[in-house]
Design a protein around this motif. Structure first.
Motif, PDB file in Angstrom:
ATOM      1  N   ASP A 571       0.830  -1.209   0.000  1.00  0.00           N
ATOM      2  CA  ASP A 571       0.000   0.000   0.000  1.00  0.00           C
ATOM      3  C   ASP A 571       0.862   1.255   0.000  1.00  0.00           C
ATOM      4  OD1 ASP A 571      -2.338  -1.463  -0.010  1.00  0.00           O
ATOM      5  OD2 ASP A 571      -2.649  -1.337   2.167  1.00  0.00           O
ATOM      6  N   HIS A 572       1.921   1.246   0.799  1.00  0.00           N
ATOM      7  CA  HIS A 572       2.860   2.381   0.782  1.00  0.00           C
ATOM      8  C   HIS A 572       3.430   2.571  -0.625  1.00  0.00           C
ATOM      9  CE1 HIS A 572       3.414   3.844   4.925  1.00  0.00           C
ATOM     10  NE2 HIS A 572       3.206   2.596   5.335  1.00  0.00           N
ATOM     11  N   TYR A 573       3.780   1.466  -1.261  1.00  0.00           N
ATOM     12  CA  TYR A 573       4.356   1.525  -2.604  1.00  0.00           C
ATOM     13  C   TYR A 573       3.371   2.127  -3.599  1.00  0.00           C
ATOM     14  CZ  TYR A 573       6.591  -0.114  -6.928  1.00  0.00           C
ATOM     15  OH  TYR A 573       7.169  -0.182  -8.165  1.00  0.00           O
ATOM     16  N   GLU A 585       8.009   5.434  -0.716  1.00  0.00           N
ATOM     17  CA  GLU A 585       7.822   6.781  -0.186  1.00  0.00           C
ATOM     18  C   GLU A 585       8.140   7.752  -1.302  1.00  0.00           C
ATOM     19  OE1 GLU A 585       9.533   6.215   4.317  1.00  0.00           O
ATOM     20  OE2 GLU A 585      10.832   5.671   2.647  1.00  0.00           O
ATOM     21  N   ASN A 586       7.807   9.012  -1.129  1.00  0.00           N
ATOM     22  CA  ASN A 586       8.159   9.984  -2.168  1.00  0.00           C
ATOM     23  C   ASN A 586       9.552  10.566  -1.934  1.00  0.00           C
ATOM     24  OD1 ASN A 586       7.696  11.644  -0.001  1.00  0.00           O
ATOM     25  ND2 ASN A 586       6.031  12.810  -0.950  1.00  0.00           N
ATOM     26  N   VAL A 614       6.393  -6.084  -6.953  1.00  0.00           N
ATOM     27  CA  VAL A 614       6.805  -4.838  -6.296  1.00  0.00           C
ATOM     28  C   VAL A 614       8.280  -4.929  -5.880  1.00  0.00           C
ATOM     29  CG1 VAL A 614       6.472  -3.386  -4.255  1.00  0.00           C
ATOM     30  CG2 VAL A 614       4.487  -4.234  -5.526  1.00  0.00           C
ATOM     31  N   ALA A 615       8.705  -6.078  -5.401  1.00  0.00           N
ATOM     32  CA  ALA A 615      10.111  -6.253  -5.030  1.00  0.00           C
ATOM     33  C   ALA A 615      11.016  -6.068  -6.237  1.00  0.00           C
ATOM     34  CB  ALA A 615      10.322  -7.638  -4.410  1.00  0.00           C
ATOM     35  N   VAL A 616      10.612  -6.631  -7.384  1.00  0.00           N
ATOM     36  CA  VAL A 616      11.426  -6.515  -8.601  1.00  0.00           C
ATOM     37  C   VAL A 616      11.499  -5.069  -9.072  1.00  0.00           C
ATOM     38  CG1 VAL A 616      11.509  -7.098 -11.059  1.00  0.00           C
ATOM     39  CG2 VAL A 616      11.031  -8.885  -9.366  1.00  0.00           C
TER      40      VAL A 616
END
Length: 782
Positions: A571-573, A585-586, A614-616
């Motif tokens: 969700d943060h991503y 984060e920005n 997302v990890a990739v």
């Protein structure tokens, strides 16, 4: 054939410049080319204040203190179809601490490298040893001019003996008029002449010669001591002619002012040889032994001079077998006695000159040039036989736990150091004891250290963590040295780091009997993760749950917790992601690699494509942001790196590097991320000097790691966080090197002879140059 030479170069008045030009001409004398620029280009070191009018073979200059000049020159050499680079190394001619700026060029260089070391120290500082060792590691061949220098490279600097070639300092092929004619031309016919030449500066020992003059003049009043040479440019810049004036005043004070003639001139080789052949005795009064090479001494031997010298390293070797006489350092009385003895026995003096001249016949530059050509051929072979990724090879320092033991007392690990000494003022913290527990768990898992030592250390760190835990499962962080906790509840990140260490040792205990307490600590704390909001703390929680599941893979509660924590991280991503910004984060700040690393670990227990994707994406993004020209450049912590803003370069933290080592090592286990395998050694190499300042962060003498890379240089304090970051990375790279060793080699010519023949295609003057190459290399190192 296209060779690059890098060093000082005439008209700059210095010994390295003269040597570089002489070597280029010596190689030319063995080729069909008619001028240096037909087969070579010279890259000259040139201070911004210099305005030298260089000859046409000088095609580029490097400003010593400008790192970008070195990097640009590497690109020029790589793209310019050069066959190899011949580097003249002296600590003082390159910028940075002990000349470390040259590594900006060598780390990018993709052609064979041959280095001539003009200074090799017996007792170098840590920085001096590190710089020379790294240069030698990158080189395919290194050349020194004495057997002692060869031994020092092996014993002190650990340079592979197979790389080392002994090729003596050359001397020019110069004809002179008969000796008596020269003496008449110089006005020396009725004088007994002592002679010294070279750039002047304190450290030459000329005052010893002047103090010997009164005794010599008392016996031989017609003695004249001629000192030929300009004052060294660096001495002029800082002290003017103070040393020259001091010598002249000393002679007047001793009553031998009329017996001293000082000539301020950078003489030509013809003038030097004329003076050497005309003088009665050439005096070399250097005041200490640590000079491994002396061009002036080699010239004197080549000219057949009668030589009297202090026993510095080069003189002790070159003047053996009666080619000269030695006297003790600073001993003007012994010098006087030696000179008077030679004046008393002119036949012995003449025999000594003849022995020097006979040996000097082997040192003529064309013969030295032929030996260098042999080295070039061997360097070509060495370059081609390296493993496919040898240029990214990272030297692994010995795994050393001295500083870990030094920082750990019976309470825990002290968090800061003053240089390499534990700083008790700062006390202890949960963060470092949690990370220290992770480290000893990794060491124990891989059997990399003594099990009894690791058992004692892990007991200490577990005890600290247990003591720091509140009854409700939260943790206190900071403790003063008098063992008073300084707050009721510590930070979220300290909570997460403690759980990371605890959970890893649950999965991989140092001793099995530690598991009950570790599990008690873990289970009391784990529910608090649900209330924590920091993305990094969530990532630490993902790591903690994943290692717990390595221990108990069927625990449904932990599987559900892991799933929820990963969803929060994703969700943060999704909330921060933008075009060109694939991050959680920005902004980018510290320990960035821990976020995608945690997701990769989670995939071992949650087979979800969303987590892996997302990890990739975030790993690829982080690599793009922090690997510049094949060197890791971590995000500086001076301020956050905000999307579309300038990236802060300093201060760079070891803990951020550790997280990238862990990340890239984990990422390259996935098929589509194999390119990140190359980033593991690149990231680790930040510790050993392949960084923006080319400064080593790990100190093998103490076993500690410096706390940060600042714009002003290295922060030399060696605290716990930095140490653990290095040691964790060191464990990872140890296993990575074993797992990814590539045993395939590139096809190569069979011999240096074949490589040299290919190199000299169209330039060979005679077949002798090639046909002697196989034996010549052996002679050069004999």
């Amino acid at each position: 054939m296209k060779i690059a030479f890098l060093g000082n170069y005439p008209p700059k008045a210095c010994g390295i410049g003269t040597f570089t030009n002489s070597l280029a001409r010596a190689i030319l004398s063995n080729l069909k080319a008619s001028s240096i620029d037909e087969y070579a280009e010279i890259i000259a070191m040139e201070d911004a204040s210099d305005q030298h009018d260089y000859p046409k073979e000088v095609t580029r200059c490097i400003r010593p203190q400008v790192p970008q000049d070195y990097r640009d020159t590497a690109d020029y050499l790589n793209d310019g179809k050069f066959d190899l680079l011949l580097l003249q190394h002296e600590y003082g001619i390159f910028g940075g601490n002990d000349g470390t700026h040259i590594m900006h060029l060598l780390d990018k260089l993709r052609i064979p490298l041959i280095v001539t070391f003009h200074t090799v120290l017996k007792e170098p500082s840590f920085s001096q040893r590190d710089v020379l060792s790294r240069i030698a590691d990158r080189a395919q061949a290194v050349v020194v001019m004495t057997q002692l220098a060869s031994k020092l490279l092996d014993k002190v600097f650990s340079v592979a003996p197979s790389k080392i070639h002994v090729v003596e300092h050359g001397v020019p092929v110069i004809e002179s008029a008969p000796r008596e004619t020269l003496r008449k031309q110089l006005g020396w016919s009725d004088r007994r002449v002592l002679f010294t030449f070279g750039l002047l500066g304190r450290g030459k020992g000329i005052e010893t010669s002047i103090r010997a003059l009164p005794a010599i003049v008392a016996r031989y009043p017609d003695t004249l001591y001629v000192v030929l040479g300009k004052t060294h440019p660096h001495v002029i810049k800082h002290n003017g002619e103070e040393y020259r004036e001091y010598l002249q005043d000393l002679a007047q004070e001793l009553g031998v002012g009329d017996n001293l003639r000082m000539i301020s001139k950078f003489a030509s080789e013809q003038e030097l040889f004329d003076c050497l052949r005309a003088a009665d005795v050439y005096v070399v009064p250097y005041p200490n032994e640590a000079q491994i090479t002396s061009g002036t001494l080699a010239y004197a031997v080549g000219a057949g001079a009668g030589i009297v010298s202090t026993p510095f390293w080069h003189a002790a070797e070159l003047l053996r077998e009666g080619r000269g006489k030695l006297f003790p350092f600073h001993d003007s009385q012994a010098l006087a006695t030696t000179v008077i003895g030679l004046f008393d026995q002119p036949a012995e003096l003449q025999a000594m000159r003849e022995r020097a001249a006979a040996y000097g016949a082997h040192l003529l530059w064309p013969k030295i040039g032929k030996q260098y050509l042999t080295v070039l051929g061997e360097a070509q072979v060495a370059f081609r036989t390296q493993e496919a990724q040898s240029r990214q090879r990272t030297h692994l320092p010995r795994l050393k736990l001295d500083h870990l033991v030094r920082l750990t007392d019976d309470c825990g690990i002290i968090q800061h150091g003053k240089h390499a000494i534990p700083n008790r003022y700062e006390g202890y913290c949960l963060d470092d004891n949690g990370r220290a527990l992770l480290l000893v768990g990794m060491l124990a898992k891989d059997g990399l250290a003594d099990s009894d030592l690791l058992g004692r250390l892990s007991d200490t760190y577990i005890s600290y963590i247990f003591h720091a835990q509140n009854l409700d499962g939260t943790f206190r962080n900071f403790m003063a040295y008098d063992r008073r906790f300084l707050e009721r509840t510590g930070s979220e990140d300290s909570f997460g780091r403690a759980l990371w260490g605890v959970s890893f040792c649950l999965a991989h205990p140092v001793r099995a009997d530690q598991r009950p307490l570790l599990e008690e600590i873990y289970l009391r704390a784990i529910d608090h993760l649900e209330n924590m909001t920091s993305p990094r703390t969530i990532a630490y929680g993902v790591l903690a749950a994943s290692y717990y599941l390595d221990y108990k893979p069927t625990d449904e509660r932990m599987l559900n917790l892991l799933d929820r924590m990963c969803s929060r991280l994703i969700d943060h991503y999704n909330d921060s992601r933008a075009e060109g910004w694939n991050w959680f984060e920005n902004y980018l700040t510290y320990s960035n690699g821990i976020l995608p690393f945690a997701l990769f670990r989670a995939v071992n227990h949650l087979n979800k494509e969303t987590i892996r994707a997302v990890a990739v994406e975030s790993t690829n993004f982080l690599a793009e942001q922090t690997i510049v020209d094949g060197v890791l450049s971590p995000i500086g912590c001076n301020k956050p790196f905000t999307f579309r803003k300038a990236r802060p370069q300093y201060d760079q933290q070891p803990i951020d590097v550790m997280c990238k080592v862990l990340l890239f090592n984990e990422a390259c286990r996935h098929q589509e991320l194999q390119p990140h395998c190359a980033n593991v050694p690149i990231a680790f190499a930040w510790f050993t000097g392949q960084n923006d300042l080319k400064a080593p962060m790990y100190n093998p003498e103490t076993g500690g790691c410096c706390d940060g890379l600042m714009e002003s240089g290295v922060n030399h304090n060696q605290g716990a966080e930095s140490l653990i970051a290095y040691l964790v990375s060191r464990v990872v790279i140890e296993n990575f090197t074993i797992a990814h060793s590539d045993k395939q080699r590139v096809n190569t010519p069979d011999t240096g002879k074949a490589a040299l023949k290919a190199l000299l295609n169209g330039f060979a003057l005679t077949e002798d140059v090639v046909s002697e190459s196989d034996g010549g290399a052996k002679q050069a190192t004999s």
